[in-house]
Design a protein around this motif. Structure first.
Motif, PDB file in Angstrom:
ATOM      1  N   MET A 273       0.673  -1.073   0.113  1.00 52.55           N
ATOM      2  CA  MET A 273       0.109   0.077   0.001  1.00 52.55           C
ATOM      3  C   MET A 273       0.910   1.461   0.073  1.00 52.55           C
ATOM      4  SD  MET A 273      -3.141  -1.091   2.358  1.00 52.55           S
ATOM      5  CE  MET A 273      -2.203  -1.695   3.900  1.00 52.55           C
ATOM      6  N   SER A 274       2.083   1.319  -0.227  1.00 54.29           N
ATOM      7  CA  SER A 274       2.983   2.241  -0.372  1.00 54.29           C
ATOM      8  C   SER A 274       3.063   3.088  -1.744  1.00 54.29           C
ATOM      9  CB  SER A 274       4.493   1.887   0.085  1.00 54.29           C
ATOM     10  OG  SER A 274       4.544   1.476   1.272  1.00 54.29           O
ATOM     11  N   GLU A 275       3.700   4.022  -1.905  1.00 54.58           N
ATOM     12  CA  GLU A 275       3.908   4.594  -3.245  1.00 54.58           C
ATOM     13  C   GLU A 275       5.357   4.991  -3.415  1.00 54.58           C
ATOM     14  OE1 GLU A 275       3.243   5.693  -6.782  1.00 54.58           O
ATOM     15  OE2 GLU A 275       1.417   4.960  -5.734  1.00 54.58           O
ATOM     16  N   PRO A 276       6.187   4.107  -4.187  1.00 53.85           N
ATOM     17  CA  PRO A 276       5.508   3.093  -5.271  1.00 53.85           C
ATOM     18  C   PRO A 276       5.351   1.899  -4.325  1.00 53.85           C
ATOM     19  CG  PRO A 276       8.016   3.383  -5.335  1.00 53.85           C
ATOM     20  CD  PRO A 276       7.456   4.483  -4.486  1.00 53.85           C
ATOM     21  N   ALA A 277       4.703   0.916  -4.728  1.00 55.50           N
ATOM     22  CA  ALA A 277       4.021  -0.285  -3.947  1.00 55.50           C
ATOM     23  C   ALA A 277       5.166  -1.254  -4.392  1.00 55.50           C
ATOM     24  CB  ALA A 277       2.815  -0.824  -4.526  1.00 55.50           C
ATOM     25  N   PHE A 278       5.340  -2.372  -3.551  1.00 55.93           N
ATOM     26  CA  PHE A 278       6.301  -3.396  -3.627  1.00 55.93           C
ATOM     27  C   PHE A 278       5.698  -4.530  -3.318  1.00 55.93           C
ATOM     28  CE2 PHE A 278       9.169   0.161  -3.461  1.00 55.93           C
ATOM     29  CZ  PHE A 278      10.003  -0.093  -4.803  1.00 55.93           C
ATOM     30  N   ILE A 279       5.647  -5.601  -4.027  1.00 57.86           N
ATOM     31  CA  ILE A 279       5.561  -7.042  -3.646  1.00 57.86           C
ATOM     32  C   ILE A 279       6.580  -7.707  -3.240  1.00 57.86           C
ATOM     33  CG2 ILE A 279       4.035  -9.034  -4.095  1.00 57.86           C
ATOM     34  CD1 ILE A 279       2.046  -7.386  -5.771  1.00 57.86           C
ATOM     35  N   LEU A 280       6.795  -8.085  -1.932  1.00 57.24           N
ATOM     36  CA  LEU A 280       8.063  -8.803  -1.542  1.00 57.24           C
ATOM     37  C   LEU A 280       8.044 -10.323  -1.694  1.00 57.24           C
ATOM     38  CD1 LEU A 280       9.393  -6.286   1.157  1.00 57.24           C
ATOM     39  CD2 LEU A 280       9.665  -6.179  -1.274  1.00 57.24           C
ATOM     40  N   MET A 281       6.618 -10.710  -1.649  1.00 54.94           N
ATOM     41  CA  MET A 281       6.558 -12.209  -1.345  1.00 54.94           C
ATOM     42  C   MET A 281       6.769 -12.809  -2.984  1.00 54.94           C
ATOM     43  SD  MET A 281       3.385 -12.608   0.816  1.00 54.94           S
ATOM     44  CE  MET A 281       3.095 -11.839   2.443  1.00 54.94           C
ATOM     45  N   LYS A 282       7.061 -14.238  -3.142  1.00 55.05           N
ATOM     46  CA  LYS A 282       7.236 -14.939  -4.395  1.00 55.05           C
ATOM     47  C   LYS A 282       6.489 -15.858  -4.309  1.00 55.05           C
ATOM     48  CE  LYS A 282      11.105 -12.622  -5.554  1.00 55.05           C
ATOM     49  NZ  LYS A 282      10.939 -11.628  -6.798  1.00 55.05           N
ATOM     50  N   THR A 283       6.084 -16.395  -5.483  1.00 52.15           N
ATOM     51  CA  THR A 283       5.105 -17.493  -5.533  1.00 52.15           C
ATOM     52  C   THR A 283       5.205 -18.543  -4.578  1.00 52.15           C
ATOM     53  OG1 THR A 283       4.842 -17.052  -8.009  1.00 52.15           O
ATOM     54  CG2 THR A 283       3.901 -19.395  -7.216  1.00 52.15           C
ATOM     55  N   GLY A 284       6.613 -18.787  -4.126  1.00 53.51           N
ATOM     56  CA  GLY A 284       6.886 -19.958  -3.355  1.00 53.51           C
ATOM     57  C   GLY A 284       6.327 -19.585  -1.993  1.00 53.51           C
ATOM     58  N   THR A 285       6.435 -18.200  -1.542  1.00 53.71           N
ATOM     59  CA  THR A 285       5.908 -17.571  -0.204  1.00 53.71           C
ATOM     60  C   THR A 285       4.586 -17.803  -0.034  1.00 53.71           C
ATOM     61  OG1 THR A 285       7.892 -15.944  -0.517  1.00 53.71           O
ATOM     62  CG2 THR A 285       6.059 -15.534   1.300  1.00 53.71           C
ATOM     63  N   LEU A 286       3.733 -17.748  -1.113  1.00 55.37           N
ATOM     64  CA  LEU A 286       2.183 -17.931  -0.746  1.00 55.37           C
ATOM     65  C   LEU A 286       2.064 -19.563  -0.762  1.00 55.37           C
ATOM     66  CD1 LEU A 286       1.228 -15.057  -3.361  1.00 55.37           C
ATOM     67  CD2 LEU A 286       1.084 -14.974  -0.822  1.00 55.37           C
ATOM     68  N   ALA A 287       2.673 -20.111  -1.460  1.00 55.39           N
ATOM     69  CA  ALA A 287       2.579 -21.661  -1.497  1.00 55.39           C
ATOM     70  C   ALA A 287       2.912 -22.102  -0.200  1.00 55.39           C
ATOM     71  CB  ALA A 287       3.259 -22.631  -2.757  1.00 55.39           C
ATOM     72  N   VAL A 288       3.770 -21.768   0.607  1.00 58.64           N
ATOM     73  CA  VAL A 288       4.210 -22.379   1.896  1.00 58.64           C
ATOM     74  C   VAL A 288       3.346 -21.677   2.902  1.00 58.64           C
ATOM     75  CG1 VAL A 288       5.850 -21.790   3.548  1.00 58.64           C
ATOM     76  CG2 VAL A 288       6.753 -22.454   1.297  1.00 58.64           C
ATOM     77  N   ILE A 289       2.817 -20.537   2.737  1.00 58.70           N
ATOM     78  CA  ILE A 289       1.691 -20.073   3.852  1.00 58.70           C
ATOM     79  C   ILE A 289       0.412 -20.735   3.650  1.00 58.70           C
ATOM     80  CG2 ILE A 289       0.382 -18.197   4.300  1.00 58.70           C
ATOM     81  CD1 ILE A 289       2.806 -16.353   3.670  1.00 58.70           C
ATOM     82  N   ASN A 290      -0.048 -21.023   2.400  1.00 58.54           N
ATOM     83  CA  ASN A 290      -1.232 -21.732   2.303  1.00 58.54           C
ATOM     84  C   ASN A 290      -1.083 -23.414   2.767  1.00 58.54           C
ATOM     85  OD1 ASN A 290      -3.240 -20.082   1.205  1.00 58.54           O
ATOM     86  ND2 ASN A 290      -1.922 -19.819  -0.694  1.00 58.54           N
TER      87      ASN A 290
END
Length: 350
Positions: A273-290
């Motif tokens: 939600m910053s400006e500029p915005a950054f997404i620091l997670m990767k696909t693997g991060t989300l897979a692990v969390i789920n």
């Protein structure tokens, strides 16, 4: 703060000192700061055990000030420039610090870009070495004073480094929930206020991404200055401290897990939600969390996560009779999401 201003009474000489300092992982996150490394909100962290920085400083009393640094045996001139700037910044607290040449040799026991805070352990080790030299030059020997001032000095190099000077659960940032807490240095969380269930924890770090982060922590902190949700976030950190205080005393593992994971996701939400915005997670991060959430739902076992400002995942779970099942799940189901089947095992240091 007057007690940290250095004395003019010192006698310098050649010397060589060495120290070791572990890294730490925050549970309530510090994200956003003011001038002179003052945190916008209080934070609390676990100190790690195996992931640490070992540093040797050789000091040669000379008329010309200079710094030479070696990281894992390789000379690093950019790092030397950073340390020179740091030493000049703290001269008011160590008046002898610009009176010679430094040869600094440092190495980490963990991989670079692993999601383990090397700046925290690195500046912690340097600050401890500087206080060893200060002890030699000024004759001061009060260990409590040395540790507090080392925490103070480490903060000026890297904010979270001030927490690495102590074992166990460590607090940085003034909060009414912890007596004697300060924005200037870290303090130990009262040991008698911590349920035994929280004193024997594992931290396995999954190396989802081993390259450089897309945004540095310094830039990330700066983005909070214009983040429209920043003030609410700072307020929430104080609220979460009050919740955590009761959780730590009662041993409520379910609430502990919920709070720690919420804090981790909030940190990343602030970046998105910053400006500029950054997404620091990767696909693997989300897979692990789920997969962690699914595993916990199916087994009711206390495996959970926290994140720093990057893609890698810190897996937290207590050391008890159930940890073999948790470790087996990690190796079988989660390690496959790392970049090179890489992970680091550590335990919390009490």
């Amino acid at each position: 703060m007057e007690e940290f201003f250095g004395s003019d009474h010192y006698i310098i000489a050649n010397g060589k000192v060495s120290e070791s300092c572990p890294s730490n992982i925050a549970l309530i996150k510090y994200w956003g700061k003011y001038e002179n490394q003052i945190p916008a909100n209080p934070s609390i962290s676990y100190t790690l055990s195996q992931c640490k920085t070992n540093t040797e400083i050789e000091f040669l009393a000379e008329k010309t000030f200079s710094v030479q640094t070696f990281l894992a045996g390789k000379e690093e001139k950019k790092f030397a420039e950073k340390i020179e700037k740091y030493f000049k910044n703290i001269e008011q607290y160590l008046p002898w610090i610009l009176k010679g040449k430094y040869i600094i040799k440092t190495e980490n026991t963990f991989p670079h870009s692993s999601g383990i805070a090397s700046s925290a352990s690195g500046f912690g080790a340097i600050a401890k070495c500087l206080m060893d030299l200060d002890d030699q030059f000024t004759g001061k020997s009060d260990e409590e004073y040395k540790l507090k001032k080392a925490s103070f000095l480490a903060r000026l190099g890297s904010g979270s480094a001030c927490r690495s000077l102590y074992d166990g659960l460590v607090v940085w940032g003034e909060t009414k929930e912890v007596a004697n807490s300060s924005d200037l240095f870290a303090v130990l969380y009262p040991n008698n206020e911590i349920h035994s269930i929280f004193k024997n924890f594992n931290d396995w770090v999954l190396l989802i991404h081993e390259g450089e982060k897309s945004v540095s922590s310094t830039v990330g902190h700066g983005l909070m200055n214009t983040n429209p949700y920043a003030e609410r976030r700072f307020q929430e950190a104080h609220e979460n401290f009050a919740l955590l205080k009761n959780i730590l005393k009662s041993g409520d593992m379910k609430s502990f897990i919920q709070l720690v994971e919420h804090e981790a996701l909030t940190l990343h939400a602030m970046m998105m939600m910053s400006e500029p915005a950054f997404i620091l997670m990767k696909t693997g991060t989300l897979a692990v969390i789920n997969k962690i959430w699914e595993f916990r739902k199916e087994t009711n076992l206390p495996l959970f996560f926290t994140l720093d400002a990057g893609a890698n995942v810190h897996l937290l779970f207590p050391s008890n009779k159930e940890e073999d099942q948790i470790q087996s799940f990690i190796i079988k189901e989660l390690v496959q999401h790392t970049q090179n089947n890489g992970f680091v095992k550590d335990v919390m240091r009490f």
